[in-house]
Motif scaffolding. Structure first.
Motif, PDB file in Angstrom:
ATOM      1  N   ARG A 164       0.853  -1.183   0.000  1.00  0.00           N
ATOM      2  CA  ARG A 164       0.000   0.000   0.000  1.00  0.00           C
ATOM      3  C   ARG A 164       0.887   1.230   0.000  1.00  0.00           C
ATOM      4  NH1 ARG A 164      -4.689   1.946   4.356  1.00  0.00           N
ATOM      5  NH2 ARG A 164      -5.168   3.930   3.283  1.00  0.00           N
ATOM      6  N   LYS A 165       0.488   2.221  -0.807  1.00  0.00           N
ATOM      7  CA  LYS A 165       1.259   3.456  -0.916  1.00  0.00           C
ATOM      8  C   LYS A 165       0.322   4.652  -0.757  1.00  0.00           C
ATOM      9  CE  LYS A 165       4.783   1.457  -3.912  1.00  0.00           C
ATOM     10  NZ  LYS A 165       5.519   1.542  -5.194  1.00  0.00           N
ATOM     11  N   PHE A 166       0.836   5.628  -0.026  1.00  0.00           N
ATOM     12  CA  PHE A 166       0.058   6.834   0.236  1.00  0.00           C
ATOM     13  C   PHE A 166       0.992   8.034   0.159  1.00  0.00           C
ATOM     14  CE2 PHE A 166      -1.219  10.204   3.117  1.00  0.00           C
ATOM     15  CZ  PHE A 166      -2.531  10.435   2.757  1.00  0.00           C
ATOM     16  N   GLN A 167       0.533   9.095  -0.495  1.00  0.00           N
ATOM     17  CA  GLN A 167       1.352  10.312  -0.545  1.00  0.00           C
ATOM     18  C   GLN A 167       0.469  11.521  -0.806  1.00  0.00           C
ATOM     19  OE1 GLN A 167       4.779  10.224  -3.064  1.00  0.00           O
ATOM     20  NE2 GLN A 167       4.920  12.444  -3.186  1.00  0.00           N
ATOM     21  N   THR A 168       0.720  12.567  -0.028  1.00  0.00           N
ATOM     22  CA  THR A 168       0.162  13.877  -0.338  1.00  0.00           C
ATOM     23  C   THR A 168       1.312  14.757  -0.785  1.00  0.00           C
ATOM     24  OG1 THR A 168       0.450  14.625   1.931  1.00  0.00           O
ATOM     25  CG2 THR A 168      -1.668  13.655   1.371  1.00  0.00           C
ATOM     26  N   ASN A 169       1.019  15.695  -1.647  1.00  0.00           N
ATOM     27  CA  ASN A 169       2.073  16.548  -2.195  1.00  0.00           C
ATOM     28  C   ASN A 169       2.268  17.821  -1.384  1.00  0.00           C
ATOM     29  OD1 ASN A 169       2.886  14.946  -4.388  1.00  0.00           O
ATOM     30  ND2 ASN A 169       0.982  15.459  -5.437  1.00  0.00           N
ATOM     31  N   VAL A 170       1.883  17.824  -0.135  1.00  0.00           N
ATOM     32  CA  VAL A 170       2.127  18.954   0.757  1.00  0.00           C
ATOM     33  C   VAL A 170       3.626  19.112   0.946  1.00  0.00           C
ATOM     34  CG1 VAL A 170       1.759  19.796   3.099  1.00  0.00           C
ATOM     35  CG2 VAL A 170      -0.063  18.557   1.935  1.00  0.00           C
ATOM     36  N   PRO A 171       4.183  20.323   0.884  1.00  0.00           N
ATOM     37  CA  PRO A 171       3.456  21.583   0.728  1.00  0.00           C
ATOM     38  C   PRO A 171       3.468  22.127  -0.693  1.00  0.00           C
ATOM     39  CG  PRO A 171       5.659  22.043   1.451  1.00  0.00           C
ATOM     40  CD  PRO A 171       5.583  20.560   1.294  1.00  0.00           C
ATOM     41  N   LEU A 172       3.930  21.351  -1.670  1.00  0.00           N
ATOM     42  CA  LEU A 172       4.203  21.942  -2.970  1.00  0.00           C
ATOM     43  C   LEU A 172       2.977  22.032  -3.869  1.00  0.00           C
ATOM     44  CD1 LEU A 172       7.683  20.385  -3.667  1.00  0.00           C
ATOM     45  CD2 LEU A 172       7.089  22.548  -2.611  1.00  0.00           C
TER      46      LEU A 172
END
Length: 771
Positions: A643-651
């Protein structure tokens, strides 16, 4: 045994044609010799003889030797006669010395190169190799084929004709395949064979009768038809009929006419070659061409329905100079989405751009110079192609000293607009063009103390723009940066383990400079969620250099246990000392300084691989990045769950995130059966992204595989684009999601057909990410 010529009906002609092409596959033809592996699953047949390459060419021996009055030599009991590239063994024989001819051979065996012949009686001319044998068995080692024959005539090393014969590679033909034929002809010089008036049995059932069937008699690369590929897809039946040409020892060409029911007829090609300067790298030119796509004109407002794409990829090396070409282009943005190929490697259905670059690099001592032309073609009708660098000139120099290293870099880029003829929206942000020049000079000192190492890296980056728009004043910027690192290394060993401990402390600061007036030519965000990059390089490109100041502490542990297991552990704590004004200006919002903690843990052994990585923002109470997975490898089972999770914060923003899970299973069952399956699912939308299923059977002489896949891909309907108003309803009409499905079936008769065609066999390679 008497064979009669089979009768045919017009309705069966297509099946006959497909099978003839299928069996004419040349094993290894899809690879150059340097990249081939000839294997037959390690299977052994009790009827296979043990061959040797050691023969005494002029020897002759027997239990009893009698010279007759006419000069002939009568040989009895354990007869052994050496040949130039083999030997004859028999219970008795008569040797004519004047004619160098062996006749009346009884209960004999002939070994010649990699072939073996067993017979009841026969004769052999030693000089010409002319042979006549009766009632025997032949073993052709290169293809692992067994031939049982009533009579055999021909010349060793040239041509052989087996009459009233059977052909198979199976220990037990009732569990595999067998051909009964009036004659089997093999030309050992051209490495080709053909069977006349045959019936094919699979699993002891007669499935097919043919008057003629060609087959390869070698594992070497030969020109000829490859396996046809027949698939059932969302666009109807998809048929490839590839033909393979061997152009030289270092090049080949595959041409494949293609028929796709709902879209029409097309042609695909793959030219591959090795260069003398770089024999380890495969170069290729791929082409896809459809003169008319029937489905394409239903969805797009284009007068020309001709669709094509190509890609040239080449690398060369000349002493200290290397060149590289990676140039791909397509008729429109959607052609590779609509017409996926198993023959060409232009792009896959999820790629966003086609690369168009040419570069040359030269390294002289500590000095590197490179010149390139770089651009991209968008594979999305709503995204522009960006800019072209024509040219880009890069200079780098490094001078290593005992404790201080000096470096200098200079880059000049001339940016122009890369027009997209199929771009539907007029993107006005890509109108500003011009030149960019930047240099970076700096030094790094490394001091080795008793318990730790100290490194200090300082640099100045200078950049300047010269824009074609005379209304915008050219501006230069100088940005200093410094990094201080304290690190150490401790080790511990015992009889069954070895450990490394690596603590590290970093202070890094990049000064703020206002860059809001600078254009953005080639800026792209890096993936830094798991702390892989911990400096100012938040981006690819130099159009924005973020101001940063932070303290970072990191501890690494690596442990090896019994040489078969490895444990890796890493924990990171990062405190930002100030907010980034450059990033806040880009986002047009205020993001305060943050404190983050990250970890990376993995364990590997012979049967298990497990990993966990995460990056947590304490200030925002948010998980920026996370991935975890487990892979179990047992003798008959392989299971992968991740399982993979990513938010692009802060860009980017907190709503732009990825959250998906992947599962795959491979299971080898008893009696040669095998199953694979997998799924990739978006947990945010609760939709399946991809799923696949495969089932196969394989033993030492027979294999078949069936594979089905389904992908969720974008679909564009732009037939009435110019009349649409831009609102949510219009976007829903133009962009939707469709399922692209495909079912493939293939089978292999070991030794007769190829079976090593990796272009269409990749789905059984257990690599879900490569599907």
């Amino acid at each position: 045994m008497k064979f009669t010529k089979p009768q045919y009906h017009p309705s069966k002609n297509f099946l006959v044609f497909i099978f003839v092409l299928f069996t004419n596959l040349q094993l290894g033809a899809s690879y150059l010799d340097q990249f081939e592996q000839h294997q037959f699953q390690g299977c052994s047949n009790p009827d296979y003889p043990k061959l040797t390459n050691k023969y005494a060419s002029g020897s002759m021996d027997a239990g009893k030797i009698d010279i007759q009055s006419n000069g002939d030599i009568s040989l009895d009991e354990d007869v052994l006669i050496g040949l130039k590239n083999g030997q004859v063994m028999a219970s008795s024989a008569i040797y004519s010395k004047n004619q160098n001819f062996i006749q009346d051979m009884k209960n004999g065996n002939i070994y010649h190169f990699d072939n073996y012949f067993k017979f009841l009686n026969g004769s052999l001319a030693k000089d010409s190799g002319e042979i006549e044998l009766v009632n025997g068995t032949a073993f052709l080692e290169e293809r692992n084929l067994l031939v049982k024959y009533q009579t055999l005539a021909g010349n060793l090393g040239e041509s052989l004709k087996f009459n009233n014969a059977t052909l198979s590679s199976c220990n037990n033909s009732s569990e595999g395949w067998e051909i009964n034929a009036k004659s089997i002809n093999i030309n050992e010089e051209s490495h080709r064979g053909y069977v006349e008036d045959l019936s094919l049995k699979i699993l002891d059932r007669t499935l097919l009768k043919l008057p003629y069937l060609p087959f390869p008699a070698t594992t070497k690369r030969l020109s000829g038809f490859l396996e046809p590929e027949l698939s059932f897809t969302s666009d109807g039946v998809d048929l490839f009929l590839p033909y393979f040409w061997v152009l030289s020892d270092q090049s080949d060409l595959t041409i494949a006419p293609r028929a796709l029911k709902d879209r029409g007829f097309g042609l695909e090609g793959n030219y591959r070659y090795l260069t003398k300067s770089n024999s380890d790298s495969m170069n290729y030119f791929d082409l896809l061409f459809f003169p008319e796509d029937k489905e394409f004109k239903k969805d797009y407002e284009l007068a020309d329905n001709e669709r094509w794409a190509f890609r040239l990829k080449e690398n060369r090396s000349f002493s200290n100079v290397t060149t590289s070409i990676d140039w791909a282009k397509s008729s429109d943005s959607m052609v590779l989405l609509d017409l996926p190929s198993s023959l060409t490697s232009i792009a896959n259905q999820r790629d966003h751009y086609l690369r168009q670059s040419v570069s040359m690099n030269m390294l002289v001592n500590n000095f590197l110079i490179s010149i390139a032309r770089e651009g991209f073609q968008s594979l999305n009708p709503f995204i522009n192609n960006g800019f072209i660098k024509k040219p880009e000139l890069n200079l780098e120099y490094q001078q290593y000293g005992p404790s201080v290293t000096y470096f200098a870099r200079a880059n000049y880029s001339n940016f122009d607009i890369n027009k997209n003829h199929y771009l539907l929206l007029d993107n006005k942000t890509a109108k500003q063009i011009g030149k960019r020049f930047f240099t970076e000079i700096g030094a790094e000192t490394l001091q080795d103390f008793r318990y730790f190492d100290l490194s200090i890296n300082g640099s100045f980056l200078y950049k300047k723009y010269d824009l074609d728009d005379i209304k915008i004043n050219s501006k230069s910027t100088t940005i200093p940066s410094v990094e201080i690192k304290i690190s150490s290394l401790f080790s511990q060993s015992s009889e069954d383990s070895f450990s490394l401990f690596m603590p590290e402390f970093v202070y890094q600061k990049t000064t703020y400079k206002d860059q809001s007036a600078d254009p953005i030519f080639d800026l792209h965000q890096r993936n830094f969620g798991n702390f892989n990059r911990l400096n100012t390089k938040y981006f690819f490109g130099k159009d924005r250099v973020p101001d940063t100041e932070f303290l970072l502490a990191r501890l690494k542990l690596q442990k090896r246990i019994n040489n078969s297991s490895r444990l890796n552990f890493q924990i990171i704590k990062k405190n930002e000392l100030q907010e980034s004004r450059v990033i806040n200006s880009m986002l047009n919002q205020s993001i305060e300084k943050d404190s983050q903690i990250g970890t990376n843990v993995s364990f590997e052994s012979e049967i298990l691989r497990a990993y966990f990585a995460a990056n947590y923002s304490q200030k925002r109470n948010t998980l920026n990045f996370g991935q975890t997975g487990i892979e179990i490898q047992l003798p008959e089972t392989r299971l992968i769950l991740s399982r993979k999770f990513q938010t692009n914060v802060p860009l980017l923003n907190s709503k732009n995130k990825l959250d998906y899970v992947e599962f795959s299973l491979e299971r080898s069952m008893s009696e040669g059966y095998k199953f694979i399956g997998g799924i990739s699912k978006d947990l945010d939308s609760k939709k399946n992204l991809e799923s696949y299923f495969g089932f196969g059977f394989e033993n030492c002489c027979l294999a078949f595989k069936i594979y089905a896949s389904d992908k969720r891909l974008s679909k564009y309907n732009l037939l009435n684009f110019h009349s649409l108003q831009f609102n949510n309803a219009s976007w829903d009409k133009m962009i939707s999601i469709e399922n692209k499905s495909r079912i493939n079936f293939e089978f292999e008769l070991k030794g007769l057909t190829g079976g090593n065609n990796n272009k269409r066999n990749r789905f059984f390679s257990n690599a879900f990410s490569n599907l």
